[in-house]
Write a protein that holds these residues in place. Structure first.
Motif, PDB file in Angstrom:
ATOM      1  N   GLY A  49      31.869  42.041  46.081  1.00 51.87           N
ATOM      2  CA  GLY A  49      31.105  42.616  45.106  1.00 51.87           C
ATOM      3  C   GLY A  49      31.919  42.486  43.696  1.00 51.87           C
ATOM      4  O   GLY A  49      32.663  41.431  43.811  1.00 51.87           O
ATOM      5  N   SER A  50      31.447  43.249  42.588  1.00 49.22           N
ATOM      6  CA  SER A  50      32.077  42.908  41.518  1.00 49.22           C
ATOM      7  C   SER A  50      32.246  44.247  40.699  1.00 49.22           C
ATOM      8  O   SER A  50      32.159  44.376  39.517  1.00 49.22           O
ATOM      9  N   THR A  51      32.617  45.470  41.512  1.00 52.85           N
ATOM     10  CA  THR A  51      32.935  46.652  40.979  1.00 52.85           C
ATOM     11  C   THR A  51      34.414  46.708  40.476  1.00 52.85           C
ATOM     12  O   THR A  51      35.208  46.096  40.896  1.00 52.85           O
ATOM     13  N   GLY A  52      34.421  47.676  39.477  1.00 55.97           N
ATOM     14  CA  GLY A  52      35.976  47.982  38.981  1.00 55.97           C
ATOM     15  C   GLY A  52      36.033  46.993  37.710  1.00 55.97           C
ATOM     16  O   GLY A  52      35.257  46.376  37.376  1.00 55.97           O
ATOM     17  N   ARG A  53      37.329  46.662  37.528  1.00 57.22           N
ATOM     18  CA  ARG A  53      37.782  45.572  36.584  1.00 57.22           C
ATOM     19  C   ARG A  53      37.663  44.303  37.010  1.00 57.22           C
ATOM     20  O   ARG A  53      38.473  43.523  37.562  1.00 57.22           O
ATOM     21  N   SER A  54      36.369  43.607  37.122  1.00 60.43           N
ATOM     22  CA  SER A  54      36.155  42.455  37.739  1.00 60.43           C
ATOM     23  C   SER A  54      35.053  41.652  36.716  1.00 60.43           C
ATOM     24  O   SER A  54      34.149  42.274  35.971  1.00 60.43           O
ATOM     25  N   THR A  55      35.451  40.329  36.747  1.00 58.61           N
ATOM     26  CA  THR A  55      34.585  39.410  35.924  1.00 58.61           C
ATOM     27  C   THR A  55      33.194  39.212  36.591  1.00 58.61           C
ATOM     28  O   THR A  55      32.525  38.161  35.937  1.00 58.61           O
ATOM     29  N   GLY A  56      33.336  39.125  37.733  1.00 60.41           N
ATOM     30  CA  GLY A  56      32.332  38.520  38.775  1.00 60.41           C
ATOM     31  C   GLY A  56      32.582  38.718  40.078  1.00 60.41           C
ATOM     32  O   GLY A  56      33.634  39.332  40.647  1.00 60.41           O
ATOM     33  N   PRO A  57      31.665  38.328  40.918  1.00 62.21           N
ATOM     34  CA  PRO A  57      31.996  38.769  42.323  1.00 62.21           C
ATOM     35  C   PRO A  57      32.929  37.933  43.053  1.00 62.21           C
ATOM     36  O   PRO A  57      32.973  36.544  42.945  1.00 62.21           O
ATOM     37  N   HIS A  58      33.811  38.477  43.655  1.00 62.35           N
ATOM     38  CA  HIS A  58      34.938  38.119  44.296  1.00 62.35           C
ATOM     39  C   HIS A  58      35.766  38.939  45.023  1.00 62.35           C
ATOM     40  O   HIS A  58      35.418  40.104  45.028  1.00 62.35           O
ATOM     41  N   LEU A  59      36.646  38.637  45.968  1.00 65.18           N
ATOM     42  CA  LEU A  59      37.427  39.592  46.743  1.00 65.18           C
ATOM     43  C   LEU A  59      39.100  39.605  46.014  1.00 65.18           C
ATOM     44  O   LEU A  59      39.538  38.422  46.152  1.00 65.18           O
TER      45      LEU A  59
END
Length: 410
Positions: free
Chosen positions: A372-382
């Protein structure tokens, strides 16, 4: 008249003289015939005595040979029985080592060397029967000749009977020789199996140590967890063999510590996070270490690696362990942390969904959440982290080690 009387007297005298001469000749001739008859009987008696003596010598020779054959067979049977006991002991060791290696995944199932059989149930070898080695003539016994040949008449020694066939003792010797060869082949097969195991262990040990070197961990300080399926126990009695006993003992003495080391290394590696957190090949979008922060554009420390992936892609645990956190955690977003052995732990962040709960025990490959892309994220990744005693380390060291092990296993 007187003349006639004289002629009659002379005739009578001549007749008396002839009769006396004839009687004397008859008596002398009869004595000579008797002497010849006596000489003939004496010769026949001597011939029979010579033959009886020769037969007794043959009997003594055959009896001596039978005793010698018996002693030789008994000695060889004792030796073969001792070798058989040794082979059975070795076979149990080879079987135990094979079972240990197979149960630990160090070798595939293979056919063990066959055990030779010293005594067949239907064909016992008996060394106690002396008469069993006596020569057996092919024909029925025949009466002695009317006029036996005299010793020395043909210029050589007298030989009794016909040439006997190959005695059973030689056939027994051939059978024992064949059995000895079978035992030798079995021993060689056991030694070859042992050497093959040792070579397999040496190659596996080298491969495991090379993989552990990639992680930077000290393999000697890592403890492998004790695992056992079912109850076992009993006092520890190590197998001790003298290396001077031969190649088998020397190979076994070298193999045992190597096997212990390999099993321990396997146990350690099975607890390390060496697997990839997602199936398939996924590109890194950000490596471990210093980088330009995607939000502030300033220099920052990145404590893990980022994998590019589609939203909802499954994320799996990279090693067995216990879930110690499964919650939303600030900049990590939805995060799962799994605690492994030897102070290691892994974190999986920015997930769109969490599939485990705190306190749950997981295995390598257990789905812990979704990309997903929850939290401090710019896009879907792990965002994936590897930690030792809660200090972040480069996860790619462990991923490279896992890739090397996987490549060598193919």
């Amino acid at each position: 008249m007187r003349r006639s009387t004289m002629l009659a007297g002379l005739a009578w005298l001549a007749l008396s003289t002839a009769c006396s001469g004839g009687a004397g000749w008859y008596i002398l001739s009869r004595d000579d015939l008797a002497a010849r008859l006596i000489a003939r009987e004496t010769t026949r008696q001597y011939a029979y005595e010579d033959r009886i003596s020769a037969l007794r010598a043959d009997i003594d020779r055959y009896a001596s040979r039978a005793l010698l054959d018996q002693d030789g067979v008994e000695s060889r049977v004792d030796e073969l029985a001792s070798r058989q006991a040794e082979l059975e002991s070795r076979q149990s060791l080879v079987a135990a080592l094979t079972d240990t290696m197979q149960s630990n995944g160090l070798m595939s199932a293979a056919k063990l060397p066959l055990r030779s059989q010293v005594i067949k149930p239907g064909e016992p070898i008996r060394a106690s029967g002396v008469t069993s080695f006596a020569p057996i003539l092919p024909n029925k016994p025949t009466p002695a000749p009317e006029t036996p040949s005299l010793r020395g008449a043909d210029g050589g020694g007298w030989q009794s009977g016909e040439t006997p066939p190959e005695p059973p003792a030689k056939r027994v010797d051939a059978a024992l020789t064949k059995l000895d060869g079978a035992m030798t082949r079995t021993s060689d097969a056991q030694l070859a199996a042992l050497k093959d195991m040792d070579e397999t262990l040496a190659a596996t040990q080298k491969r495991l140590r090379s993989a552990l070197a990639e992680t930077g961990l000290d393999a000697e300080r890592l403890a492998a967890p004790a695992t056992s399926a079912g109850g076992m126990g009993g006092p520890f009695v190590p197998v001790k063999l003298d290396s001077s006993d031969g190649a088998f003992a020397a190979t076994l003495n070298a193999l045992q510590p190597r096997m212990t080391s390999v099993i321990r290394l396997r146990g350690v590696i099975d607890q390390l996070p060496l697997a990839r957190p997602m199936a398939g090949d996924h590109d890194f979008t950000s490596n471990f270490g210093y980088r330009t922060d995607p939000f502030t554009r300033g220099l920052a420390m990145h404590t893990g690696v980022d994998f590019r992936a589609e939203t909802g892609s499954p994320i799996v645990a990279t090693a067995p362990g216990k879930v110690v956190a499964a919650e939303y955690n600030g900049g990590y977003g939805n995060m799962v942390e799994v605690e492994h052995a030897n102070g290691l732990s892994t974190r999986y962040a920015h997930m769109s969904a969490i599939s485990v709960t705190t306190g749950q025990m997981v295995k390598a490959g257990t789905v812990v959440g979704r990309v997903g892309s929850t939290g401090r994220s710019t896009g879907p990744h792990l965002h994936y982290e590897t930690r030792i005693n809660d200090e972040p380390v480069d996860p790619t060291r462990f991923l490279r080690a896992g890739g090397k092990l996987l490549a060598n296993a193919l």
